[in-house]
Structures are given as C-alpha cells and as structure tokens.
Design an enzyme around this catalytic site. Sequence first.
Site, short mmCIF file in Angstrom:
data_model
loop_
_atom_site.label_atom_id
_atom_site.label_comp_id
_atom_site.label_asym_id
_atom_site.label_seq_id
_atom_site.Cartn_x
_atom_site.Cartn_y
_atom_site.Cartn_z
N LYS A 51 2.48 10.86 7.54
CA LYS A 51 1.67 10.58 8.73
C LYS A 51 2.18 11.28 10.00
O LYS A 51 1.94 12.46 10.16
CB LYS A 51 1.49 9.08 8.90
CG LYS A 51 0.67 8.49 7.74
CD LYS A 51 -0.02 7.19 8.03
CE LYS A 51 -1.04 6.89 6.95
NZ LYS A 51 -0.67 5.82 6.03
N PHE A 65 0.86 -1.19 0.00
CA PHE A 65 0.00 0.00 0.00
C PHE A 65 0.89 1.23 0.00
O PHE A 65 1.68 1.44 0.92
CB PHE A 65 -0.95 0.06 1.20
CG PHE A 65 -1.84 1.27 1.14
CD1 PHE A 65 -3.01 1.27 0.41
CD2 PHE A 65 -1.46 2.46 1.77
CE1 PHE A 65 -3.79 2.41 0.30
CE2 PHE A 65 -2.24 3.61 1.66
CZ PHE A 65 -3.41 3.58 0.93
N ASP A 123 9.30 2.88 2.02
CA ASP A 123 8.12 3.68 2.36
C ASP A 123 7.86 3.48 3.85
O ASP A 123 7.31 2.46 4.27
CB ASP A 123 6.91 3.23 1.53
CG ASP A 123 5.65 4.04 1.85
OD1 ASP A 123 5.64 4.75 2.88
OD2 ASP A 123 4.67 3.96 1.08
C1 PLP Z 1 -0.90 5.94 4.52
C2 PLP Z 1 0.18 5.44 3.63
C3 PLP Z 1 0.45 6.05 2.39
C4 PLP Z 1 -0.39 7.15 1.82
O1 PLP Z 1 -0.42 8.30 2.59
P1 PLP Z 1 -1.60 9.38 2.38
O2 PLP Z 1 -1.21 10.51 3.30
O3 PLP Z 1 -2.88 8.73 2.74
O4 PLP Z 1 -1.56 9.77 0.95
C5 PLP Z 1 1.53 5.56 1.66
N1 PLP Z 1 2.27 4.55 2.10
C6 PLP Z 1 2.04 3.94 3.29
C7 PLP Z 1 2.93 2.82 3.73
C8 PLP Z 1 0.97 4.34 4.08
O5 PLP Z 1 0.70 3.71 5.22
#
Ligand code: PLP
Length: 407
Positions: free
Chosen positions: A254, A140, A225
Amino acid sequence: MTMPSGFELENQYCAPNYHPLPVVLTRGEGVFVWDENGKKYLDMMSAYSAVSHGHANPRLVGALTRQAETLCIVSRAFYSDKLGPFLKRACELTGQEMALPMNTGAEAVETAVKAARKWGYEVKGIESNKAEIIACSGNFHGRTTTIIAFSDEPEYQKNFGPFPAGFKIVEYGNADALEQMITPNTAAFLVEPIQGEGGIVIPPKGYLKACQEICRKHNVLLIADEIQTGLGRTGSLLACEHENVVPDGLILGKALGGGILPVSMFLSRRDVLELLVPGTHGSTFGGNPLSSAVGLEALNMLVEDKLAERSKKMGDYLIAELGKLDSPLIREVRGRGLFIGIEIDSAQGSAREICERLMERGLLSKETHETVVRLAPPLIISREEIDWAVNQIRDVLQETGQVRLAS
Ligand SMILES: *Cc1c(COP(=O)(O)O)cnc(C)c1O
C-alpha cells in the site's frame, strides 16, 4: 448528446467485484480529489491507506518522472542501481535483514507463506508437506486462492475452492489459544497488528508481545502483515512498535508505493530469506527501478516529514473530537493514529448510508463490514481539515437519526 459518464461505462465493462460509491473521480491533490463535475472532496479513505503521502505528492511525482525518463523496468535478470538502496533503507527502518520485492500486497503475503514453509522444512525440520501456518479469525491478507484458503469470511471463499491445505485459524486477540494451536509442524503465525478490513479491530494490550514470546518459545516465525497498518498509519512507523515487537517477518505494501505505484515486499531474517535461491520464486515487475525509486522516496519522506508523528498527533485529535459526538448511531469510536473506525449501531443506521451522505457533503470514506465507517485520510491532513470533517460527520449523523425517527 452527453458523453457516457465513467459511472456508466465502468458499470457496463468492469466486473462488479466492488460496490463503489457513485462518484467518478478525475483528479487528486494532497488530501483532496475532484469528480468529473469539478466538485471537491476530502479523501478520508486514501485508497485503503495507499495514499498516506497525499495525492500527486510533488516530491514523489518528481521521483517518478525522473526515473521514468531514465529507466523503468529491467526485470531481476539484471541488477539495477535503484533496488539495493531501496531495500537497504526498508531493512534499516524496520529492523529486518533482507527483503524480497513484489508489487501487490497479496503477492507479498504469498511470498511470506512460501518463505515460511521453506524455512519450516529446511531450517526447523518439519516433515515434508506437513507445514502449518496459523492465521487469525477475521483476517484479511488478500484475494489469491491460497490466501482466501485461510479466510473465515464466507463471501471471500464461496465457489472459489478447492483450497490448499496447511492453514489453521485461531481467535484474534487470544494469545493462549495461539499457544494451544501450535504443533511441531507450525512454521509461522501470520497476524495483522490491527485488523483493517476486519473493521479496525484492535487486539488487547500486550497481545502482540505475548504472541512474540510464544512464537520464540516454540520456534515459530511471527509474521506481521503491516500492509495497511505500516508506514506511519497507526502513529508509529510500524504498528508492531506500539508493543516493541520486531517480527520475524514483515509484509509491507500500500503506502510503500507512495500512492503512485503498486510496491510491496516481504522482509525477514537472513536465515529465512536466503532460502529463496534462484528458481524458487520471482516476479517480472517486483523491484523494478521505477517502483524502487518511488518506494525509496516514499520511505524517505515518511522519516523526513515525520508522517508517523503527524499521524499520531492528528489521529489522537480526530479520535477525541469524534468521541465528543453524542449520537445514538455511534456504538464505538476506535483507532490508532489516523486509522479509525466508527462502529454504527445497525439498529439505528447503516454505515453505507452514512458514507453516501458524507459523499454528498464532500467527504469520502468507505464502510467496511456493513457497520464500520472507516476514516483513514492521507497522513498530511491538517487540523482545520479534520475540524471540517468532524462537522460533516456530526451533521450526517443528526440528519440520519432524524430520517429514522420520521420514518
Ligand atoms: C490490502 C491488504 C492486503 C492485500 O493487498 P493488495 O495490494 O490488495 O493485494 C493484504 N493484507 C492487508 C492487511 C491489507 O490491508
């Protein structure tokens, strides 16, 4: 006549792209939130790990209001006195050389994709328009059309095509498969050190280190990520640190915004990020003084309040306590730091039902992938609050099991 509740208005006017639990929140403080009737809940979701510092953290609210009264947005058409110090701190803490500030996680992932491709063509020498980026099964990385192009989740993709080319998917946790998939056109390998939305999936020990060695050998950028796993969530500042890996590129988001603002960035080596010269990329709001002031304070608090160590200590404790729950509904408890998933046996009960029952008892959590109850509270949670949460979870598992038996 009673006023329409937030519940009804949101259902009427907001696109139904989420399936929220039926609770309307109005206030938050620390690890707690309150609904419109004044009922108090322990937040064990913390906005998908964005609220690691707790709700309305006074130090962060202070940084926000001071900066809001001083200067909020200038755009990158000008320098500001806040951006440099913020990025310097972020680079120093993560072992990276430069950073490019954005707002949401998806934007920072897009930035990583663009930077990796540019590096692939201009430094590695990949033939024009042939660059490949390898991502993982079950990943994701966000919701833009480019990012969902490399998702293997049918729901994320259905009727959103056509998608851009140049992405491949390799089995998560399998370093040999990665090496076999790499070609001279591979610019980068994009990976979550622990998959969050995928269901708190922890790869085999040594996986990240092996990926790093493979990427080095083939001159491929290893991009982590850590939007969800980073900034203390898994018990170290970065989840990559569990295997002593410093990735070639790092994506943060985040919790970087201290639970107050959307703040994200892509960090990398100088030879990667220096390629993004004027005109190649940008964001009106990315790196604005308000975000930078809050982001810097959020980073400083992580270090000064030892939130990563706290996450490790409290996470170990919570995982151990959950491990003592003897319920046929639990298939597995797994996690690292305060990043924990309880895998529910789908024959015995649904994660959604358990989350709804927990909500009734004043504990907020959210299911992911139908079978996993995610527990990711603010990192400031105390032992007593954890004990209370475990008691609620024990009772809910018992009552869910009994309802099943009776029906
Ligand atoms: C939440 C998340 C995203 C996307 O972030 P948004 O601020 O919702 O665009 C990308 N990668 C990971 C691993 C995430 O948990």
